[in-house]
Design an enzyme around this catalytic site. Structure first.
Site, PDB file in Angstrom:
ATOM      1  N   LYS A 113     -51.739 -63.908  56.868  1.00 39.65           N
ATOM      2  CA  LYS A 113     -51.125 -65.238  56.775  1.00 39.65           C
ATOM      3  C   LYS A 113     -52.117 -66.310  57.194  1.00 39.65           C
ATOM      4  O   LYS A 113     -52.153 -67.395  56.642  1.00 39.65           O
ATOM      5  CB  LYS A 113     -49.866 -65.307  57.639  1.00 39.65           C
ATOM      6  N   LYS A 197     -47.655 -56.956  48.701  1.00 37.45           N
ATOM      7  CA  LYS A 197     -46.261 -56.660  49.055  1.00 37.45           C
ATOM      8  C   LYS A 197     -45.316 -57.655  48.373  1.00 37.45           C
ATOM      9  O   LYS A 197     -45.656 -58.841  48.266  1.00 37.45           O
ATOM     10  CB  LYS A 197     -46.138 -56.791  50.580  1.00 37.45           C
ATOM     11  N   LYS A 200     -40.062 -62.102  50.224  1.00 35.53           N
ATOM     12  CA  LYS A 200     -39.031 -63.091  49.899  1.00 35.53           C
ATOM     13  C   LYS A 200     -39.502 -64.512  50.142  1.00 35.53           C
ATOM     14  O   LYS A 200     -38.874 -65.465  49.704  1.00 35.53           O
ATOM     15  CB  LYS A 200     -37.736 -62.811  50.662  1.00 35.53           C
TER      16      LYS A 200
HETATM   17  P1  AMP Z   1     -39.062 -59.382  56.213  1.00 35.84           P
HETATM   18  O1  AMP Z   1     -38.721 -59.738  54.807  1.00 35.84           O
HETATM   19  O2  AMP Z   1     -40.509 -59.580  56.505  1.00 35.84           O
HETATM   20  O3  AMP Z   1     -38.144 -60.008  57.208  1.00 35.84           O
HETATM   21  O4  AMP Z   1     -38.848 -57.802  56.329  1.00 35.84           O
HETATM   22  C1  AMP Z   1     -37.620 -57.186  56.723  1.00 35.84           C
HETATM   23  C2  AMP Z   1     -37.703 -55.692  56.555  1.00 35.84           C
HETATM   24  O5  AMP Z   1     -37.908 -55.352  55.170  1.00 35.84           O
HETATM   25  C3  AMP Z   1     -38.875 -55.058  57.312  1.00 35.84           C
HETATM   26  O6  AMP Z   1     -38.481 -53.779  57.768  1.00 35.84           O
HETATM   27  C4  AMP Z   1     -39.943 -54.942  56.273  1.00 35.84           C
HETATM   28  O7  AMP Z   1     -40.852 -53.908  56.538  1.00 35.84           O
HETATM   29  C5  AMP Z   1     -39.108 -54.599  55.033  1.00 35.84           C
HETATM   30  N1  AMP Z   1     -39.781 -55.069  53.824  1.00 35.84           N
HETATM   31  C6  AMP Z   1     -40.060 -56.355  53.502  1.00 35.84           C
HETATM   32  N2  AMP Z   1     -40.686 -56.440  52.314  1.00 35.84           N
HETATM   33  C7  AMP Z   1     -40.814 -55.160  51.883  1.00 35.84           C
HETATM   34  C8  AMP Z   1     -41.394 -54.572  50.719  1.00 35.84           C
HETATM   35  N3  AMP Z   1     -41.950 -55.324  49.778  1.00 35.84           N
HETATM   36  N4  AMP Z   1     -41.364 -53.228  50.594  1.00 35.84           N
HETATM   37  C9  AMP Z   1     -40.790 -52.459  51.552  1.00 35.84           C
HETATM   38  N5  AMP Z   1     -40.223 -52.949  52.671  1.00 35.84           N
HETATM   39  C10 AMP Z   1     -40.231 -54.277  52.844  1.00 35.84           C
END
Ligand code: AMP
Ligand code: TRP
Length: 333
Positions: A113, A197, A200
């Site tokens: 980031k 990755k 969102k």
């Molecule tokens: P976040 O969107 O960063 O708040 O991620 C929330 C949860 O979703 C965490 O456990 C991340 O590791 C998982 N996660 C987010 N994006 C991905 C992705 N592209 N593939 C697999 N797991 C994800």
């Protein structure tokens, strides 16, 4: 059978959840909710490390409604909002005074980031830097045994384990050492750049499938997903040479519960347009059920808030207990 082992996990409410969040985290939360004592949080304090929002509470309620729509049970699990349990911020400060800043410099998520924002906007906050300490506080406050997270969070979890071990070495057995639960498939990647990755918070929404995307939009996004120019086209799992196809195979495999090897056999001899049609159909089947439930509860704000009030109250008791122990051993109390 319910064991006393504690599970803790969270998602940042920075936007509506994606199919990556569903596959990497929420689906596993659902699978284990009847086995362990689970605490599922909405990490709104983590969300502001990148941005301030004018609608974060709304995004948090969207996230809560999505948890429920994905079948997280609000009766048996504790569902809570990070900012409402002040112990998270309090332990964060204590641990900030325990961790050497040099260790934080090597966190991959920060470096990624930082390199994106630092060069473009010069907008890197101290909060983004100390983010892993807040995450460790989230986990350690609840004496967590297991943390189901996607592969991208593995390093943060290792960091939390290290803090817990070092703190225990110095002050006795204060924290449980948490263990990760990470799905086998690794990560779901971005549709237009399948090396990265799926996120969102991506500025280009064509890179992700939101759990709230309409069926036509899912079809469009999957049709535009990057594949490869193999001729003849071949649906085969090969992360290195065919990252786009491998990503779609990963999604299809998790949603259908069919192994990649069997999918490769079944999908032999079809072209990418046909393959993408199968993938978007399967995504839309999954999203249909989630969206139906989501829209039936999202406007019941009284109900949603009551889940949080109840969850926060239950979470706070556990969190306070751990924080008091910490205060005592470091001589504050
Ligand atoms: P976040 O969107 O960063 O708040 O991620 C929330 C949860 O979703 C965490 O456990 C991340 O590791 C998982 N996660 C987010 N994006 C991905 C992705 N592209 N593939 C697999 N797991 C994800
Ligand atoms: N940092 C996690 C992510 O972006 C979200 C999160 C915050 C979390 N606190 C946590 C995950 C504690 C697991 C445990 O994905």
């Amino acid at each position: 059978m319910l064991t006393e082992n504690i599970v803790f996990s969270a998602v940042q409410p920075s936007n509506n959840l994606t199919i990556g969040n569903y596959i990497g985290a929420i689906k596993i939360w659902v699978d284990i909710q009847n086995i362990y004592k689970c605490i599922y949080s909405i990490a709104d304090l983590h969300a502001i490390t990148n941005n301030y929002y004018n609608n974060l509470k709304t995004l948090s309620l969207n996230t809560l409604a999505l948890y429920l729509a994905c079948d997280i049970n609000p009766e048996t699990n504790i569902i809570c909002l990070q900012s409402e349990i002040v112990e998270h911020s309090q332990l964060h400060w204590i641990l900030s005074c325990f961790v050497n800043w040099n260790k934080l410099k090597h966190m991959t998520q920060f470096k990624n980031k930082y390199s994106k924002q630092g060069s473009l906007l010069n907008k890197v906050t101290v909060g983004l830097f100390t983010y892993p300490i807040l995450m460790a506080s989230d986990i350690l406050l609840y004496q967590t045994n297991y943390v189901p997270v996607g592969y991208d969070q593995k390093q943060h979890l290792e960091f939390s384990r290290k803090i817990a071990r070092n703190f225990n070495k110095k002050y006795g057995n204060i924290f449980t050492i948490p263990q990760p639960i990470i799905p086998k498939i690794g990560k779901i990647t971005s549709l237009l750049n399948p090396i990265r990755k799926m996120s969102k918070s991506d500025i280009n929404s064509n890179n992700y499938i939101s759990l709230l995307d309409k069926p036509e939009l899912v079809i469009k996004k999957i049709n535009n997903a990057i594949t490869d120019s193999n001729n003849p086209p071949i649906v085969k799992y090969d992360i290195k040479n065919k990252p786009g196809i491998s990503n779609l195979l990963n999604i299809l495999s998790v949603l259908t519960n069919i192994s990649i090897v069997n999918l490769e056999k079944d999908l032999n001899n079809i072209n990418y347009i046909q393959f993408k049609k199968i993938v978007s159909n399967e995504i839309n089947n999954t999203l249909f059920k989630i969206q139906k439930k989501y829209f039936s509860i999202r406007n019941k704000e009284k109900y949603l808030n009551s889940i949080l009030i109840n969850g926060n109250k239950r979470a706070k008791i556990i969190a306070r207990n751990t924080l008091n122990k910490v205060y005592r051993v470091i001589g504050i109390k």
